[in-house]
Write a protein that holds these residues in place. Structure first.
Motif, mmCIF file in Angstrom:
data_model
loop_
_atom_site.group_PDB
_atom_site.id
_atom_site.type_symbol
_atom_site.label_atom_id
_atom_site.label_comp_id
_atom_site.label_asym_id
_atom_site.label_seq_id
_atom_site.Cartn_x
_atom_site.Cartn_y
_atom_site.Cartn_z
ATOM 1 N N ASP A 577 0.318 -1.173 -0.357
ATOM 2 C CA ASP A 577 0.301 -0.315 -0.414
ATOM 3 C C ASP A 577 0.797 1.119 -0.110
ATOM 4 O O ASP A 577 2.094 1.343 0.477
ATOM 5 N N GLU A 579 -0.023 4.097 -0.122
ATOM 6 C CA GLU A 579 -0.788 4.622 1.495
ATOM 7 C C GLU A 579 0.067 4.381 2.609
ATOM 8 O O GLU A 579 0.131 5.562 3.628
ATOM 9 N N TRP A 583 -5.872 1.169 2.570
ATOM 10 C CA TRP A 583 -7.263 1.669 1.718
ATOM 11 C C TRP A 583 -6.192 1.581 -0.347
ATOM 12 O O TRP A 583 -7.327 1.664 -0.626
ATOM 13 N N GLY A 584 -5.066 2.312 0.410
ATOM 14 C CA GLY A 584 -3.934 2.054 -0.776
ATOM 15 C C GLY A 584 -3.785 1.390 -2.322
ATOM 16 O O GLY A 584 -4.077 0.095 -1.365
ATOM 17 N N GLY A 585 -3.512 1.513 -3.407
ATOM 18 C CA GLY A 585 -3.608 0.739 -4.455
ATOM 19 C C GLY A 585 -3.038 1.651 -5.570
ATOM 20 O O GLY A 585 -2.705 2.382 -5.444
ATOM 21 N N GLN A 617 -1.573 -4.756 -2.773
ATOM 22 C CA GLN A 617 -1.347 -5.494 -2.028
ATOM 23 C C GLN A 617 -1.520 -7.237 -1.540
ATOM 24 O O GLN A 617 -2.262 -7.786 -2.037
#
Length: 665
Positions: A577, A579, A583-585, A617
């Motif tokens: 991730d 971030e 939650w990131g991708g 992830q």
């Protein structure tokens, strides 16, 4: 001009000739497999895909059956059941049996179990596994039928029956499983039974847990320890405290977790003393967290000492949570001194700690953090504020909906759904109807939220929810549409799946076929971290789309500098991730590729937040995790360097990922 027209005519004839040739020529085997994978990636039961179920090659029929199950569209179960009952190849029948378990079509469960009585063990195992995936606790007859396979002559089938009972949540069969565990001769079946009992949460299986507490395999010992955590037997705490000194840190981690649920004087004293002796950072963090859950004030001085020693971020975060839980308002001064630090994790932990204290006088402090420059901190502050400041919930939700970070809008929408705040429906309707101007994950969350309001007795509320659902079924994103179709089916008993278009595929048939021709043997990867490196075999043969995606990202240096944002002892180490929030991708999603490959120690899996939401992830398992089997994509397996994976802590960094398309160098 005449020559130009002749040239154009020649080119058109050549193009037409090539089209006719390419349409009617015999495809190579890699092209056929590539076509199946491409159709699977579209997530639609197309005639072109289902035609492969009748192919002369059993390998292609089996691969097509798996694709049908992975798609799981309405009608998948019927197709797969026909394959199981008619195909001459046991390999194809076994694959179809596994695949039908992925469809969610419960109506076939009884038929699967009836079929299993008369088929070879190889297929029976898959049928029983599939039945376990499709059965729920309300299906008493099916649970009884699964339990009957505990008497099957094949140990593989008996093992499958144990796991099927676990997946079905069949706690009602605990007495039979206990008796079975104490008499079963096969070691692997014994372990499966132990797993089922421990994961089902059966407290009365103390004799079973005691039988395995000294097993040579740390995985088995950790299952026994988990069982002791459930038990009220007087000796349970004694065994848990013994496990605190186990030679394997995974067993110790499990003992720490389960002692947190025991509040006897012995349990609290032993856990407090453990903090003073543990050196492993992950275990120290786990111990502090366990002491907080236990409300154990005996460790107060030790935890304060940890903070004064300038401990690492992870330990500081855990200590803040403990002090807030134990000292309450007396911890405010310390938290105040830390909330201005540059480290995002510590500021987020300060917000969590304030929320734990939960008094009105910390609202201004949380309000400051609600304006932090990090979405991770703002999210922690949001949860605290809506829990404590009930008079201003609408303000916080409104602000989160307007936040520049899409994750803030998503947590706000979840709060709207949980609280059934119908006043926000007009706002949500306008956001979802804005289409691509609104982040697709926000649109998906809004459509999911509408489910809570459909059928509301207030006509306006119900009408707005249905309008959101209509916008969802017309959305440009395939996953948003599928979410809407699921709600139509579950809440309104309307089949709208024909309105869900094929997914936008990222890979062409040509690229998939080229990869199949290239990776006749699975590729490998070396993940270089600040702790050292570990080597992986990438399972292209099992999850080609996921592996191609991982290789592409690695070759773009995407993973360079990315941290392990989630590390849980005796569970997983997770990274990928950018971030570092979870939650990131990469800005797109890829399809899940479920398989019968199990999650063992050192297995690489694709992290998701739901079906077909993978991206960048991934996680590496510390221990076997059978409850993930068939629910997450298995991408690979650690071949060497598992000791490095065991050392990784939250915040550790990937330096780079090296890809080898032949043997490891």
């Amino acid at each position: 001009m005449k020559n130009l027209l002749i040239l154009i005519a020649v080119l058109l004839l050549a193009a037409a000739a090539y089209y006719i040739y390419d349409t009617f020529r015999e495809r190579t085997y890699p092209e056929k497999v590539g076509e199946i994978i491409y159709f699977e990636d579209q997530r639609v039961l197309s005639p072109e895909l289902t035609k492969y179920l009748e192919n002369d090659d059993p390998d292609l029929r089996a691969r097509a059956a798996l694709a049908v199950g992975r798609i799981g569209a309405p009608g998948s179960g019927k197709l797969l059941y026909e394959v199981m009952t008619s195909d001459s190849s046991m390999d194809v029948a076994a694959q179809a049996a596994f695949a039908i378990g992925l469809t969610g079509e419960k109506k076939y469960t009884a038929d699967l179990l009836d079929l299993a009585l008369d088929l070879p063990s190889k297929v029976t195992v898959r049928l029983v596994e599939a039945a376990g995936r499709l059965t729920d606790t309300s299906m008493k007859a099916e649970i009884d039928a699964i339990a009957d396979f505990l008497s099957h002559p094949s140990p593989e089938v008996r093992e499958a029956a144990c796991m099927a009972l676990f997946r079905a949540g069949a706690k009602s069969k605990a007495p039979r499983l206990i008796e079975f565990a104490l008499s079963e001769p096969d070691e692997q079946v014994q372990v499966a039974t132990l797993y089922a009992l421990a994961r089902l949460g059966v407290p009365d299986a103390f004799a079973v847990y005691e039988k395995f507490v000294a097993d040579a395999d740390p995985y088995v010992r950790s299952l026994a320890v988990r069982g002791f955590g459930l038990s009220d037997n007087a000796d349970a705490v004694r065994y848990l405290t013994i496990a605190l000194n186990d030679s394997d840190p995974r067993v110790v981690a499990q003992a720490i977790t389960d002692l947190a649920g025991k509040k006897t004087p012995e349990a609290m004293s032993r856990l407090a003393k453990k903090l003073g002796t543990v050196r492993d950072e992950k275990l120290k963090v786990a111990t502090i967290n366990a002491l907080a859950r236990q409300q154990n004030a005996e460790a107060l001085d030790a935890v304060n000492a940890v903070l004064s020693d300038g401990s690492p971020v992870n330990i500081t975060v855990a200590a803040l949570g403990y002090l807030a839980a134990i000292q309450k308002e007396r911890a405010i001064m310390l938290i105040d001194s830390l909330q201005t630090l540059e480290d995002t994790e510590i500021r987020a932990a300060c917000a969590d700690a304030y929320a734990t204290i939960g008094t009105k006088n910390i609202i201004p402090r949380l309000a400051v953090l609600f304006n932090d420059n990090s979405p991770l901190v703002r999210m922690s502050a949001f949860y605290g504020l809506v829990a404590i400041d009930s008079n201003n919930v609408t303000f916080y939700i409104g602000k989160a909906l307007e936040d520049s970070a899409y994750v803030m809008a998503i947590v706000a929408i979840d709060e709207i759904k949980n609280r059934k705040l119908a006043s926000y429906l007009p706002k949500l309707k306008s956001l979802v109807e804005a289409g691509p101007q609104t982040h697709k994950d926000i649109r998906g969350a809004i459509v999911d939220c509408s489910e809570a309001f459909i059928g509301d007795t207030v006509a306006v509320t119900d009408s707005l929810a249905r309008q959101i659902l209509i916008a969802g079924i017309l959305d440009t994103d395939q996953i948003v549409r599928r979410t809407a179709a699921d709600i139509y089916k579950d809440k309104l008993n309307e089949d709208r799946y024909d309105q869900v278009p094929p997914a936008n595929t990222r890979l062409s048939k040509r690229k998939i076929t080229g990869a199949i021709e290239k990776y006749l043997a699975n590729p490998y990867a070396t993940v270089v971290t600040n702790r050292g490196e570990f080597d992986l075999e990438l399972y292209f043969d099992i999850a080609p789309l996921s592996v191609i995606n991982f290789i592409d990202l690695a070759k773009q240096d995407y993973y360079d500098g990315i941290v392990f944002h989630r590390v849980i002892p005796n569970f997983v180490a997770q990274a990928g991730d950018p971030e570092a929030t979870g939650w990131g991708g990469p800005g797109y999603v890829i399809r899940c590729e479920y398989s019968s490959e199990p999650f063992k120690r050192g297995t690489m899996g694709m992290a998701t937040s739901g079906k077909d939401t993978g991206g960048s992830q991934f996680f590496i398992t510390h221990t076997p995790l059978p409850h993930l089997d068939g629910r997450y994509t298995v991408m690979g397996q650690v071949l060497s360097g598992m000791d490095v994976v065991d050392q990784i802590i939250k915040g550790d960094t990937i330096k780079n990922v090296l890809i080898y398309e032949g043997k490891l160098q």
